[in-house]
Design a protein around this motif. Structure first.
Motif, PDB file in Angstrom:
ATOM      1  N   ILE A 200      36.400   0.910 -12.125  1.00 38.13           N
ATOM      2  CA  ILE A 200      35.202   0.201 -12.585  1.00 38.13           C
ATOM      3  C   ILE A 200      34.794   0.716 -13.962  1.00 38.13           C
ATOM      4  O   ILE A 200      34.650  -0.041 -14.915  1.00 38.13           O
ATOM      5  CB  ILE A 200      34.040   0.383 -11.571  1.00 38.13           C
ATOM      6  CG1 ILE A 200      34.444  -0.153 -10.194  1.00 38.13           C
ATOM      7  CG2 ILE A 200      32.762  -0.294 -12.081  1.00 38.13           C
ATOM      8  CD1 ILE A 200      33.509   0.229  -9.055  1.00 38.13           C
ATOM      9  N   ASN A 201      34.634   2.020 -14.076  1.00 38.95           N
ATOM     10  CA  ASN A 201      34.247   2.640 -15.349  1.00 38.95           C
ATOM     11  C   ASN A 201      34.352   4.149 -15.181  1.00 38.95           C
ATOM     12  O   ASN A 201      34.514   4.652 -14.053  1.00 38.95           O
ATOM     13  CB  ASN A 201      32.805   2.248 -15.723  1.00 38.95           C
ATOM     14  CG  ASN A 201      32.496   2.452 -17.190  1.00 38.95           C
ATOM     15  OD1 ASN A 201      33.406   2.613 -18.016  1.00 38.95           O
ATOM     16  ND2 ASN A 201      31.218   2.455 -17.551  1.00 38.95           N
ATOM     17  N   ALA A 202      34.251   4.879 -16.295  1.00 39.83           N
ATOM     18  CA  ALA A 202      34.257   6.340 -16.252  1.00 39.83           C
ATOM     19  C   ALA A 202      33.419   6.849 -17.409  1.00 39.83           C
ATOM     20  O   ALA A 202      33.246   6.141 -18.400  1.00 39.83           O
ATOM     21  CB  ALA A 202      35.688   6.856 -16.358  1.00 39.83           C
ATOM     22  N   TYR A 203      32.900   8.039 -17.275  1.00 37.43           N
ATOM     23  CA  TYR A 203      32.138   8.634 -18.390  1.00 37.43           C
ATOM     24  C   TYR A 203      32.144  10.150 -18.280  1.00 37.43           C
ATOM     25  O   TYR A 203      32.469  10.728 -17.239  1.00 37.43           O
ATOM     26  CB  TYR A 203      30.712   8.089 -18.444  1.00 37.43           C
ATOM     27  CG  TYR A 203      29.884   8.297 -17.191  1.00 37.43           C
ATOM     28  CD1 TYR A 203      29.876   7.336 -16.189  1.00 37.43           C
ATOM     29  CD2 TYR A 203      29.104   9.446 -17.030  1.00 37.43           C
ATOM     30  CE1 TYR A 203      29.111   7.514 -15.043  1.00 37.43           C
ATOM     31  CE2 TYR A 203      28.338   9.616 -15.874  1.00 37.43           C
ATOM     32  CZ  TYR A 203      28.347   8.659 -14.897  1.00 37.43           C
ATOM     33  OH  TYR A 203      27.595   8.836 -13.755  1.00 37.43           O
ATOM     34  N   GLU A 204      31.785  10.765 -19.411  1.00 42.46           N
ATOM     35  CA  GLU A 204      31.733  12.230 -19.475  1.00 42.46           C
ATOM     36  C   GLU A 204      30.302  12.673 -19.196  1.00 42.46           C
ATOM     37  O   GLU A 204      29.365  12.039 -19.653  1.00 42.46           O
ATOM     38  CB  GLU A 204      32.132  12.693 -20.887  1.00 42.46           C
ATOM     39  CG  GLU A 204      33.553  12.328 -21.227  1.00 42.46           C
ATOM     40  CD  GLU A 204      33.799  12.242 -22.737  1.00 42.46           C
ATOM     41  OE1 GLU A 204      33.099  12.918 -23.512  1.00 42.46           O
ATOM     42  OE2 GLU A 204      34.697  11.476 -23.127  1.00 42.46           O
ATOM     43  N   GLU A 205      30.171  13.778 -18.484  1.00 44.68           N
ATOM     44  CA  GLU A 205      28.830  14.281 -18.179  1.00 44.68           C
ATOM     45  C   GLU A 205      28.764  15.752 -18.611  1.00 44.68           C
ATOM     46  O   GLU A 205      29.705  16.517 -18.381  1.00 44.68           O
ATOM     47  CB  GLU A 205      28.581  14.163 -16.672  1.00 44.68           C
ATOM     48  CG  GLU A 205      27.164  14.432 -16.278  1.00 44.68           C
ATOM     49  CD  GLU A 205      26.496  13.221 -15.643  1.00 44.68           C
ATOM     50  OE1 GLU A 205      25.867  12.458 -16.388  1.00 44.68           O
ATOM     51  OE2 GLU A 205      26.632  13.055 -14.426  1.00 44.68           O
ATOM     52  N   ASP A 206      27.640  16.087 -19.228  1.00 45.80           N
ATOM     53  CA  ASP A 206      27.415  17.469 -19.656  1.00 45.80           C
ATOM     54  C   ASP A 206      26.418  18.068 -18.679  1.00 45.80           C
ATOM     55  O   ASP A 206      25.225  17.812 -18.772  1.00 45.80           O
ATOM     56  CB  ASP A 206      26.870  17.435 -21.087  1.00 45.80           C
ATOM     57  CG  ASP A 206      26.227  18.746 -21.494  1.00 45.80           C
ATOM     58  OD1 ASP A 206      26.503  19.769 -20.837  1.00 45.80           O
ATOM     59  OD2 ASP A 206      25.450  18.732 -22.467  1.00 45.80           O
ATOM     60  N   GLU A 207      26.917  18.850 -17.726  1.00 51.23           N
ATOM     61  CA  GLU A 207      26.021  19.323 -16.659  1.00 51.23           C
ATOM     62  C   GLU A 207      25.298  20.611 -17.032  1.00 51.23           C
ATOM     63  O   GLU A 207      24.366  21.012 -16.356  1.00 51.23           O
ATOM     64  CB  GLU A 207      26.803  19.501 -15.359  1.00 51.23           C
ATOM     65  CG  GLU A 207      27.128  18.149 -14.739  1.00 51.23           C
ATOM     66  CD  GLU A 207      27.817  18.256 -13.402  1.00 51.23           C
ATOM     67  OE1 GLU A 207      28.553  19.239 -13.195  1.00 51.23           O
ATOM     68  OE2 GLU A 207      27.621  17.348 -12.580  1.00 51.23           O
ATOM     69  N   THR A 208      25.758  21.280 -18.084  1.00 54.44           N
ATOM     70  CA  THR A 208      25.100  22.546 -18.443  1.00 54.44           C
ATOM     71  C   THR A 208      24.119  22.352 -19.595  1.00 54.44           C
ATOM     72  O   THR A 208      23.319  23.232 -19.889  1.00 54.44           O
ATOM     73  CB  THR A 208      26.157  23.600 -18.851  1.00 54.44           C
ATOM     74  OG1 THR A 208      27.023  23.002 -19.811  1.00 54.44           O
ATOM     75  CG2 THR A 208      26.951  24.095 -17.670  1.00 54.44           C
ATOM     76  N   GLY A 209      24.215  21.207 -20.250  1.00 54.80           N
ATOM     77  CA  GLY A 209      23.265  20.914 -21.331  1.00 54.80           C
ATOM     78  C   GLY A 209      23.626  21.579 -22.649  1.00 54.80           C
ATOM     79  O   GLY A 209      22.799  21.632 -23.553  1.00 54.80           O
ATOM     80  N   ASP A 210      24.867  22.097 -22.771  1.00 56.34           N
ATOM     81  CA  ASP A 210      25.219  22.743 -24.049  1.00 56.34           C
ATOM     82  C   ASP A 210      25.968  21.796 -24.989  1.00 56.34           C
ATOM     83  O   ASP A 210      26.618  22.220 -25.948  1.00 56.34           O
ATOM     84  CB  ASP A 210      25.996  24.042 -23.822  1.00 56.34           C
ATOM     85  CG  ASP A 210      27.338  23.777 -23.162  1.00 56.34           C
ATOM     86  OD1 ASP A 210      27.665  22.592 -22.934  1.00 56.34           O
ATOM     87  OD2 ASP A 210      28.072  24.738 -22.884  1.00 56.34           O
ATOM     88  N   GLY A 211      25.879  20.501 -24.676  1.00 56.87           N
ATOM     89  CA  GLY A 211      26.448  19.497 -25.582  1.00 56.87           C
ATOM     90  C   GLY A 211      27.932  19.260 -25.385  1.00 56.87           C
ATOM     91  O   GLY A 211      28.540  18.513 -26.139  1.00 56.87           O
ATOM     92  N   LYS A 212      28.536  19.882 -24.366  1.00 54.55           N
ATOM     93  CA  LYS A 212      29.967  19.711 -24.139  1.00 54.55           C
ATOM     94  C   LYS A 212      30.179  19.127 -22.740  1.00 54.55           C
ATOM     95  O   LYS A 212      29.543  19.585 -21.780  1.00 54.55           O
ATOM     96  CB  LYS A 212      30.635  21.097 -24.198  1.00 54.55           C
ATOM     97  CG  LYS A 212      31.947  21.064 -24.910  1.00 54.55           C
ATOM     98  CD  LYS A 212      32.490  22.445 -25.187  1.00 54.55           C
ATOM     99  CE  LYS A 212      33.979  22.333 -25.156  1.00 54.55           C
ATOM    100  NZ  LYS A 212      34.644  23.031 -24.131  1.00 54.55           N
ATOM    101  N   ALA A 213      31.079  18.120 -22.628  1.00 52.66           N
ATOM    102  CA  ALA A 213      31.318  17.518 -21.308  1.00 52.66           C
ATOM    103  C   ALA A 213      31.907  18.563 -20.364  1.00 52.66           C
ATOM    104  O   ALA A 213      32.833  19.294 -20.733  1.00 52.66           O
ATOM    105  CB  ALA A 213      32.265  16.343 -21.458  1.00 52.66           C
ATOM    106  N   THR A 214      31.356  18.638 -19.154  1.00 52.70           N
ATOM    107  CA  THR A 214      31.890  19.590 -18.174  1.00 52.70           C
ATOM    108  C   THR A 214      32.594  18.884 -17.026  1.00 52.70           C
ATOM    109  O   THR A 214      33.356  19.482 -16.293  1.00 52.70           O
ATOM    110  CB  THR A 214      30.749  20.451 -17.573  1.00 52.70           C
ATOM    111  OG1 THR A 214      29.768  19.554 -17.041  1.00 52.70           O
ATOM    112  CG2 THR A 214      30.128  21.348 -18.625  1.00 52.70           C
ATOM    113  N   VAL A 215      32.293  17.594 -16.890  1.00 52.87           N
ATOM    114  CA  VAL A 215      32.867  16.861 -15.760  1.00 52.87           C
ATOM    115  C   VAL A 215      33.061  15.399 -16.177  1.00 52.87           C
ATOM    116  O   VAL A 215      32.350  14.903 -17.052  1.00 52.87           O
ATOM    117  CB  VAL A 215      31.943  17.003 -14.513  1.00 52.87           C
ATOM    118  CG1 VAL A 215      30.611  16.330 -14.722  1.00 52.87           C
ATOM    119  CG2 VAL A 215      32.579  16.459 -13.262  1.00 52.87           C
ATOM    120  N   ILE A 216      34.056  14.761 -15.553  1.00 48.34           N
ATOM    121  CA  ILE A 216      34.225  13.320 -15.756  1.00 48.34           C
ATOM    122  C   ILE A 216      33.928  12.619 -14.437  1.00 48.34           C
ATOM    123  O   ILE A 216      34.397  13.040 -13.369  1.00 48.34           O
ATOM    124  CB  ILE A 216      35.644  12.999 -16.255  1.00 48.34           C
ATOM    125  CG1 ILE A 216      35.750  13.463 -17.703  1.00 48.34           C
ATOM    126  CG2 ILE A 216      35.937  11.504 -16.163  1.00 48.34           C
ATOM    127  CD1 ILE A 216      37.071  13.228 -18.338  1.00 48.34           C
TER     128      ILE A 216
END
Ligand SMILES: CC(=O)/C=C/C=C(C)/C=C/C1=C(C)CCCC1(C)C
Ligand SMILES: CC(/C=C/C=O)=C\C=C\C=O
Ligand SMILES: [Fe+2]
Length: 568
Positions: A372-388
């Motif tokens: 359907i779709n995919a996206y990057e998520e920054d779970e630590t808030g440091d501006g870097k994707a940590t999970v897809i």
């Protein structure tokens, strides 16, 4: 003798394309202009079986005759009945109001002709590509359908038999080859060189960034270019890159205004090439290659895949291409595939920029046609994707769905509650080097009738955090998805649109120009009706309520995927 159906209600002419409604008899190569001008559909006996011809009568939008036998009661739904004429064009009468901003053409592809002479095809995916268009022009709809002139379809018309390998059908060996002990070797060469493979591009239709419109399926020897106005086959799209030595590609490339991404599975050294093509070019460049992790002989089937802003997600399903099954003349219940759950299920993540694999995780077994779709998520808030996060229409790791799409099953089990359950499967793929990813149900499947496939999203949210999924769901009992759904994956709410006896095709979302909300736009679908008719439906993308519909003068079969061609 020819059966005649009167094409009713369509007498208005398209101002710049048509001087009158145009109808052409399927395979009636002698049909002359005079015949074409008549608003009647001639059914030719030369190509279609008697069964099809009687179905033609059912196909008209007249009421179904009194049911007499069990077989009649299980009358074939028009969704699974071949189109009765090669092409038709005309204006549809609109009920409701088409938004004035909706100007452009919705083009839908799908298999719409499932027999040659007396030979009936076996599987939904075998049928010859049939394009349907809805041209929205200042509140009016000019419509039509047309068989795609692939080599496979043209050869079938000419020789009145199957000439190329389709999804589940293999041409019978010629008499001279029957006793030849080396003919098997010849067949293998023809298969792997692509010579015997179909170019019946019946699955998707995409508009490339440069404006070319292309039909495609999973065999990649050739894709087919089409024009939407008038609706016709222009010619072959050939890649100019040598990568066609590989028989197959994903049926769903991901296209933007500037580029196209796709996956090319490698059957010899199990893995996938990730390729990119610039708009305006015919040359794909290999960005990277990923090796399959399982010990199986074949790579996992990739019907579709997903991208985020920076990454390509490569699924490695336990449903794998099987060279042994590819070579069989008669298909197994899994057709060209085999189910290998013990060899593991994986998702790989490749950087779009470098082609490097940045994550490769083992996940629970899954079966999906459509991401359907995919996206990057920054779970630590440091501006870097940590999970897809990647969402797909997931069939509960149950391969039965493939055989459920056998035409005999679809035709004979109408009304029975036999559709296997499906859900929105959500993958969580950590980017920290973890070995495992998760696969969970995004929204309680009961809310959408435990059916979920043929999805679309707002295309402006491709690869980005998003909220709404449009897809086919179900009102049980059913043997096939029979409702349209809008799923809010954040609030976990579902809206359903359904009418008795319908089989709707993929709900396709078109955003309103200038919209600021994700669901501000319309949803287009083409619906096949129990009484043999069909209509185009327009739903409001936000309320999911009907805003307009337009009836066709005849029944259209089910179709697969569509695209939007804006008016310039
Ligand atoms: C319509 C749809 O969703 C899928 C169609 C798939 C097709 C036509 C696949 C065809 C194939 C062959 C003709 C031989 C090689 C394998 C395979 C790609 C399954
Ligand atoms: C029509 C379909 C699945 C329906 C299941 O519920 C899948 C089609 C795949 C090809 O594009
Ligand atoms: Fe598909």
């Amino acid at each position: 003798m020819a059966s005649l159906i009167t094409a009713k209600a369509i007498m208005m002419s398209h101002h710049h394309v048509l001087s009158s409604t145009r109808i052409t008899t399927l395979c009636s190569d002698k049909a002359n202009d005079n015949q074409q001008r008549k608003t009647k559909l001639h059914i030719s006996h030369r190509f279609f079986s008697r069964r099809t011809i009687s179905a033609a009568v059912i196909n008209s939008a007249s009421p179904v005759p009194k049911k007499e036998t069990v077989e009649d009661e299980r009358r074939c739904h028009v969704a699974w009945t071949s189109v009765q004429q090669e092409k038709w064009e005309g204006e549809l009468t609109v009920q409701g109001k088409i938004p004035t901003w909706l100007n452009g053409t919705y083009l839908r592809n799908g298999p719409g002709l499932w027999n040659i002479g007396d030979h009936d095809f076996r599987h939904l995916f075998d049928g010859y590509s049939t394009l349907v268009k809805l041209e929205f022009d200042d509140g009016r709809i000019f419509s039509g359908h047309r068989l795609l002139e692939s080599d496979a379809y043209q050869a079938a018309k000419k020789h009145k038999k199957l000439c190329y390998r389709e999804f589940s059908e293999t041409p019978k060996p010629s008499r001279s080859n029957f006793k030849n002990p080396f003919s098997g070797v010849g067949e293998i060469v023809k298969l792997f060189s692509g010579e015997s493979l179909t170019d019946n591009a019946n699955t998707g239709v995409i508009r490339l960034g440069d404006g070319r419109v292309m039909c495609l399926t999973e065999t990649q020897k050739v894709s087919i270019l089409v024009d939407h106005d008038p609706l016709e086959t222009i010619g072959k799209f050939k890649y100019d890159d040598g990568l066609c030595d590989h028989m197959i590609h994903s049926a769903h490339p991901i296209v933007t205004e500037t580029e196209m991404w796709t996956l090319i599975p490698d059957l010899v050294k199990p893995g996938y090439r990730v390729v990119r093509m610039e708009a305006g070019s015919n040359k794909r460049e290999v960005v990277g290659r990923v090796k399959c992790r399982s010990g199986s002989w074949g790579p996992g089937w990739v019907h579709s895949f997903a991208v985020t802003e920076n990454y390509v997600l490569i699924p490695e399903m336990p449903l794998r291409y099987s060279v042994r099954n590819l070579l069989r003349a008669e298909p197994t219940a899994l057709y060209k595939f085999e189910w290998c759950p013990n060899d593991g299920a994986f998702v790989h993540v490749m950087s779009k920029l470098t082609g490097e694999i940045v994550a490769s995780v083992e996940v629970p077994a899954y079966v999906t046609f459509h991401f359907i779709n995919a996206y990057e998520e920054d779970e630590t808030g440091d501006g870097k994707a940590t999970v897809i996060i990647a969402d797909c229409c997931e069939h509960n790791a149950d391969t039965r769905i493939l055989d459920m799409l056998r035409l005999h099953t679809l035709r004979s089990s109408y009304g029975d509650d036999v559709l296997p359950d499906a859900r929105i499967g959500r993958f969580r793929i950590p980017l920290d080097g973890s070995k495992y990813g998760k696969l969970e149900t995004a929204v309680e499947a009961e809310k959408h009738g435990r059916a979920m496939d043929m999805c679309s999203i707002n295309p402006l949210y491709l690869g980005l955090k998003y909220r709404y999924v449009y897809a086919c769901g179900a009102k049980r009992p059913c043997n096939f998805p029979n409702a349209l759904t809008k799923v809010d994956i954040v609030e976990k709410k579902v809206k359903i649109w359904h009418e008795h006896g319908i089989i709707p095709s993929e709900p396709f979302f078109v955003p309103r120009p200038g919209a600021t909300h994700e669901d501000d736009g319309v949803v287009i679908s083409i619906v096949s009706e129990e009484n043999g008719g069909s209509y185009a439906i327009l739903l409001d993308g936000s309320s999911f309520e009907e805003i307009a519909r337009a009836k066709f003068p005849y029944g259209l079969p089910y179709g697969l995927h569509g695209c939007w061609i804006p008016k310039h």
